[in-house]
Design an enzyme around this catalytic site. Structure first.
Site, PDB file in Angstrom:
ATOM      1  N   HIS A 460       0.274  -4.481   4.958  1.00 53.72           N
ATOM      2  CA  HIS A 460      -0.831  -5.846   5.314  1.00 53.72           C
ATOM      3  C   HIS A 460      -2.015  -6.165   4.638  1.00 53.72           C
ATOM      4  O   HIS A 460      -3.597  -5.885   4.558  1.00 53.72           O
ATOM      5  CB  HIS A 460      -1.228  -4.797   6.949  1.00 53.72           C
ATOM      6  N   ASN A 461      -1.592  -7.366   3.566  1.00 58.67           N
ATOM      7  CA  ASN A 461      -2.529  -6.688   2.363  1.00 58.67           C
ATOM      8  C   ASN A 461      -1.525  -8.967   2.656  1.00 58.67           C
ATOM      9  O   ASN A 461      -1.919  -9.195   3.387  1.00 58.67           O
ATOM     10  CB  ASN A 461      -1.766  -6.996   1.062  1.00 58.67           C
ATOM     11  N   SER A 462      -2.444  -9.607   1.433  1.00 58.43           N
ATOM     12  CA  SER A 462      -2.375 -10.837   1.890  1.00 58.43           C
ATOM     13  C   SER A 462      -1.215 -11.729   0.913  1.00 58.43           C
ATOM     14  O   SER A 462      -0.590 -12.596   1.914  1.00 58.43           O
ATOM     15  CB  SER A 462      -3.972 -11.432   0.759  1.00 58.43           C
ATOM     16  N   THR A 463      -0.528 -10.461   0.649  1.00 62.55           N
ATOM     17  CA  THR A 463       1.283 -11.344   0.041  1.00 62.55           C
ATOM     18  C   THR A 463       1.594 -11.151   1.864  1.00 62.55           C
ATOM     19  O   THR A 463       2.980 -12.300   2.141  1.00 62.55           O
ATOM     20  CB  THR A 463       1.365 -10.518  -0.459  1.00 62.55           C
ATOM     21  N   HIS A 464       1.304 -10.443   3.184  1.00 64.53           N
ATOM     22  CA  HIS A 464       1.580  -9.842   4.022  1.00 64.53           C
ATOM     23  C   HIS A 464       1.158 -11.519   4.269  1.00 64.53           C
ATOM     24  O   HIS A 464       2.540 -12.765   5.294  1.00 64.53           O
ATOM     25  CB  HIS A 464       2.185  -8.855   5.025  1.00 64.53           C
ATOM     26  N   HIS A 500      -4.173 -14.494  10.134  1.00 65.33           N
ATOM     27  CA  HIS A 500      -3.681 -13.702  11.368  1.00 65.33           C
ATOM     28  C   HIS A 500      -3.709 -12.378  11.637  1.00 65.33           C
ATOM     29  O   HIS A 500      -4.553 -11.334  12.295  1.00 65.33           O
ATOM     30  CB  HIS A 500      -2.127 -13.844  11.785  1.00 65.33           C
ATOM     31  N   ASP A 501      -4.330 -11.783   9.847  1.00 63.18           N
ATOM     32  CA  ASP A 501      -4.563 -10.459   9.725  1.00 63.18           C
ATOM     33  C   ASP A 501      -5.651 -10.103   9.017  1.00 63.18           C
ATOM     34  O   ASP A 501      -5.312  -8.969   8.345  1.00 63.18           O
ATOM     35  CB  ASP A 501      -2.847  -9.407   9.395  1.00 63.18           C
TER      36      ASP A 501
END
Length: 730
Positions: A460-464, A500-501
């Protein structure tokens, strides 16, 4: 002259009519006197004492103009002398207008001498007057007259106006409604009742309801209509009397609530000789229902089933009892699993993703170590499109393809893929133009949002976030999706995917609730992370004008956009996964399939012009984008599987260290089978959802990847391999 109470605020009064609660504005009075005298003054000051709003007119023309403007409840006309104007003519001219229907008109007449016989009031009544007032300039006499009118005729007229509004609502109601007398004689039916019964209003009024089923009128048409609806896959429901328990008395009227009941025409037509008997009991004695005035849809369903049980065989009644048991549970959309021994991977996934983890231990706290409210000072100056390095620009040329490799963008941007992909995607969809914001503001916003993702998280990072943004943009490019949504929906979807995350701690909602975290306490253990993501995203956006992408849109657009973003982010919370999927299937897929079956032409998008369907489409879109990893090309799918597994391993490690409940025991890094966990996730969450989404959006490439990836995991599991790849492939 200023009217009485001109300098003070006159409050409205509350009036109750049965269950209705109405607000009555201050009474307005119109005095029509050619000249000011003690009588006009008496009424003037009486109005002041009673708290009425008062106007005075000197001529018939000004009186009519003033009345049409104000719609006074009480009109007082000087009838004592005729040389200035004809009072009865003035009354008739006012009565000729529509608003006068609810006005009380008072005639002020001269005192009669004791030597003369008192004149009849009939001429006044024929002229349109309601009352006669014998000349008396006493303020208290005028006051008493006005007060009596207010509590008599004016209040009655007010109630009549309320009743008219009720009948207007009944005329537009889709439910069939009748009003009968105590003797069950029909006094009113609405258009829906006429359509349902197959009779015109003139044929129904004044008759008893019991007489109607004996008529042969329209019976064949009714059965044809039912059969037609069944063939089209529609359910015809017939209103039936609810019985005396649901009647509400109002004066001489009895309001009857009528219910719908489904009729199985297939079983009727199959019995042949039984069909006429069904027609003869077209509207028989009626099922009992609750006397509540407003019912939830599930309550109506339960009432219909209860009614159906009354005359059903024992076996059917028992089956319906079981149906009622199921309907009265709270988890109507969540499949029920067997014992944990049957499939521990699936059970653990459900426990970890679909519960709030309320197995809390005292004394355990989980608090974020990251400061979520970062300043902008540490951020690099926003880049421009022209500053994008060639290596990044070359990668972004392929961003519209589903095969786009987000991990290559992650590497070349030094774990800042969201800013670069966001600039490209938002530009392609015209987001800046829609929001009336500059590209500089957008870049600053993307940087702030990306800075608040945790790069230390395995998954759950900015890549996701960038991956979900890419999938959302891809879905928005599909014809049926594009045709179902407006530009505001598209902009909201892209923003929701981006945020969203944000500030995800790398732990599940269950973990935070079990740990008694600050966020879990703040959001009452309900959609903890999803609520935090949306709240923080808006906080970060609006607190600094430099990155406030909403600052130039009007309030209404902002409110609509904000609600859409919140709704989509909250839809990513897994506890309502099956509810969202089932609603999409029932409201979008099934009607679309029925239209396609019944027509050779291309169907119009089912969501267009239906906000509730657009909402379902947006929810489904971001849900699929959020968990699209199993539908990516195999190499990307494997990488994502490794990352989410590592994040779950880290959570299990921390739960054991802190003595917290282990919500997903199978995710122990020493024993976990990653292929089994992926198979369970695909079987339980992914397959049905993407089947439904593919049926709407047409995604053959994704479905092929899903099949290939599932085969990969099954092959590994069959070979008892617990890792991402066979050792030889590594």
């Amino acid at each position: 002259m200023d009217p009485p109470n001109a300098g003070q605020q006159v409050s409205s009064a509350e009036v109750r009519i049965g269950p209705m609660r109405l607000t009555q504005d201050p009474i307005q009075v119109l005095l029509i006197f050619a000249k000011e005298d003690s009588q006009s003054d008496g009424f003037w000051w009486a109005c002041d004492r009673a708290g009425y709003s008062c106007n005075i007119a000197r001529t018939p023309e000004s009186a009519l103009e003033c009345f049409l403007d104000k719609h006074h409840e009480i009109i007082v006309i000087d009838h004592r002398q005729t040389r200035n104007f004809d009072a009865e003519a003035v009354c008739r001219s006012i009565r000729a207008t529509n608003p006068s229907e609810h006005a009380v008109i008072l005639a002020v007449v001269s005192q009669t001498s004791s030597n003369y016989e008192e004149a009849s009031v009939l001429p006044l009544l024929h002229a349109g007057f309601n009352r006669r007032f014998m000349e008396n300039s006493s303020i208290i006499a005028c006051y008493n007259e006005l007060i009596q009118i207010e509590h008599g005729e004016v209040l009655s007229q007010f109630k009549l106006r309320a009743c008219n509004s009720v009948f207007t609502a009944l005329d537009h109601c889709h439910e069939a409604i009748e009003i009968t007398s105590d003797d069950h004689v029909i006094q009113y039916v609405n258009p829906a009742f006429e359509r349902m019964m197959g009779y015109h209003k003139g044929e129904l009024l004044g008759k008893e309801l019991a007489e109607l089923p004996k008529s042969d009128k329209n019976r064949a048409d009714l059965l044809d209509t039912i059969n037609t609806c069944i063939k089209k896959g529609k359910i015809l429901k017939i209103h039936r009397d609810s019985g005396d328990n649901s009647q509400t008395e109002s004066h001489s009227f009895r309001y009857k609530n009528r219910r719908k009941e489904s009729v199985d025409v297939k079983s009727i037509s199959s019995r042949g000789s039984d069909a006429p008997s069904l027609q003869n009991r077209r509207y028989p004695s009626m099922a009992r229902i609750h006397s509540m005035t407003i019912e939830a849809p599930i309550t109506k369903v339960i009432n219909i089933i209860n009614a159906a049980q009354e005359n059903s065989p024992v076996t059917v009644a028992e089956a319906l009892d079981r149906v009622l048991e199921i309907l009265r549970t709270t988890e109507l959309y969540s499949p029920q699993l067997g014992t944990k021994d049957e499939d521990p991977h699936t059970s653990d996934l459900v426990g970890g993703l679909m519960t709030d983890g309320l197995r809390r231990l005292s004394g355990n706290e989980y608090v974020f170590t990251k400061n979520v409210h970062q300043s902008h000072s540490h951020l690099a100056m926003p880049v421009t499109i022209n500053d994008v390095p060639p290596s990044i620009a070359q990668l972004l040329d392929n961003e519209e393809s589903w095969e786009f490799n987000i991990f290559e963008l992650e590497a070349v941007t030094h774990k800042r893929p969201l800013v670069y992909l966001g600039l490209k995607v938002f530009s392609r969809f015209g987001v800046c133009e829609f929001l009336h914001c500059s590209e500089t503001t957008l870049r600053a916003w993307l940087q702030v949002i990306e800075a608040n993702y945790h790069s230390s998280n395995a998954y759950h990072n900015s890549t996701h976030a960038a991956d979900v943004l890419h999938a959302t943009a891809f879905f928005l490019g599909k014809e049926r999706v594009k045709g179902s949504l407006d530009q505001l929906d598209e902009v909201a979807a892209l923003i929701a995917a981006t945020v969203h995350d944000v500030d995800h701690p790398g732990r599940t909602n269950s973990f935070l609730c079990n740990a008694g975290s600050e966020l879990a306490v703040l959001y009452n253990d309900t959609a903890v992370l999803e609520s935090h993501h949306t709240a923080l995203a808006f906080q970060l956006t609006v607190k600094d004008s430099k990155c406030n992408i909403f600052k130039n849109i009007d309030r209404n657009h902002y409110r609509t956009l904000r609600q859409a973003i919140i709704d989509m982010v909250l839809a990513t919370e897994m506890t309502k996964h099956f509810e969202h999927v089932n609603k999409f299937v029932n409201s979008i897929n099934k009607p679309m399939a029925a239209e396609i079956d019944g027509s050779d032409c291309e169907c119009s998008p089912p969501g267009k012009n239906f906000p509730e369907n657009q909402t379902l489409i947006k929810r489904m879109m971001i849900k699929c984008a959020d968990v699209a990893n199993p539908c990516r090309p195999l190499d990307l799918c494997i990488e994502w599987a490794g990352r989410i597994s590592e994040e779950y391993f880290a959570q299990t490690d921390e739960e054991k260290r802190q003595g917290l409940p282990v919500v997903m025991p199978v995710f122990d890094r020493n024993t976990c089978s990653i292929p089994k966990s992926q198979i369970s996730f695909i079987d339980y969450f992914i397959t049905d959802m993407f089947d439904a989404w593919d049926a709407f959006a047409h995604l053959p490439t994704l479905m092929q990847h899903l099949a290939d990836n599932y085969k990969h995991w099954k092959t590994l599991d069959d070979l008892k391999c617990k890792s991402l790849r066979l050792p030889s492939d590594s």
